[in-house]
Design a protein around this motif. Structure first.
Motif: not given
Length: 108
Positions: A8-12, A92-95, A106-108
């Motif tokens: 959710n940070l644009f696949n950073l 691979v993780g998310r905030v 943030y992205s979705e």
């Protein structure tokens, strides 16, 4: 080379250095703001990362993480970024929504 991808940070995508380190340190070294209310000491859950893929590529849960799990403050697919290290492969993780900063897009 291990990698951290924050969905959710644009696949950073962050390449993990050879000497590794805690996930939160690697994120911070790459100029990304990540919450850590207790100063990265494992005393809260504000730095948690929701694991979408690659949980098998991480170090075992620490005593602090196990404590928070028994208290219901960490789910099985959540880890404390200040405690966990990536050993190999890709993470691979998310905030978590509750831990998002208002000044970051943030992205979705």
């Amino acid at each position: 080379m291990p990698q951290i991808v924050i969905e959710n940070l644009f696949n950073l995508t962050i390449d993990v250095p050879r000497d590794g380190g805690k996930v939160i340190e690697i994120i911070h070294q790459n100029g990304i703001d990540w919450m850590h209310a207790c100063g990265k000491k494992g005393r809260c859950t504000t730095c948690k990362i929701i694991i979408k893929e690659g949980i098998e590529n991480l170090t075992e849960p620490t005593d602090r993480e196990i404590l928070f799990r028994t208290q219901g403050r960490l789910k099985p697919n959540e880890r404390l970024a200040c405690q966990v290290q990536i050993i190999e492969g890709k993470l691979v993780g998310r905030v978590a929504d509750v831990n998002k900063f208002p000044h970051i897009k943030y992205s979705e």
